[in-house]
Design an enzyme around this catalytic site. Structure first.
Site: not given
Ligand code: AMP
Length: 122
Positions: A33-34, A91, A99-100, A104, A106
């Site tokens: 994770d970034i 999530n 967010e994405v 995924h 975690h």
């Molecule tokens: P969520 O809120 O469950 O959608 O988590 C999205 C996760 O993606 C967050 O923990 C971000 O830090 C992570 N994230 C976003 N962009 C990147 C990226 N380019 N590389 C790695 N992790 C990312």
């Protein structure tokens, strides 16, 4: 919700943006994770186009589901956190603050992780 092929994890899968890969299988990819929330914070994603857990659970094939579950366990074991423990977090949707919009999980570990949820302040 329709899958958005321009989401950031789709771009990672297509090699358009980099990631710190830790494991790859036929159907899954794991990378750091970034913005880590714990000493170990790894994301595992399916290579297929699934918006979230709900989408994946409903539509993914058995081979993809088995691969994803086994890859997640393998990554945690390889990270050396199976003995100390880890938290898996999915999530899905607005209330979870996803967010994405690409499924995924975690993997969070490396310190005591505290309560499962933070209670809202009164
Ligand atoms: P969520 O809120 O469950 O959608 O988590 C999205 C996760 O993606 C967050 O923990 C971000 O830090 C992570 N994230 C976003 N962009 C990147 C990226 N380019 N590389 C790695 N992790 C990312």
């Amino acid at each position: 919700m329709a899958y958005d092929p321009n989401n950031i994890f789709a771009k990672i899968l297509r090699g358009e943006i980099p990631c710190k890969k830790v494991h790859e299988t036929a159907h899954s990819l794991a990378f750091l994770d970034i913005n880590p929330q714990a000493p170990t914070h790894i994301l595992v994603i399916p290579k297929g186009a699934y918006v979230s857990y709900d989408d994946f659970a409903a539509k993914a094939g058995e081979a993809e589901i088995v691969d994803f579950i086994r890859a997640t366990g393998h990554v945690a074991r390889e990270a050396g956190v199976d003995a100390s423990g880890y938290r898996l977090l999915f999530n899905h949707g607005p209330d979870s603050h996803q967010e994405v919009p690409h499924l995924h999980v975690h993997i969070l570990a490396g310190r005591p992780l505290g309560p499962m949820l933070v209670r809202p302040k009164d």
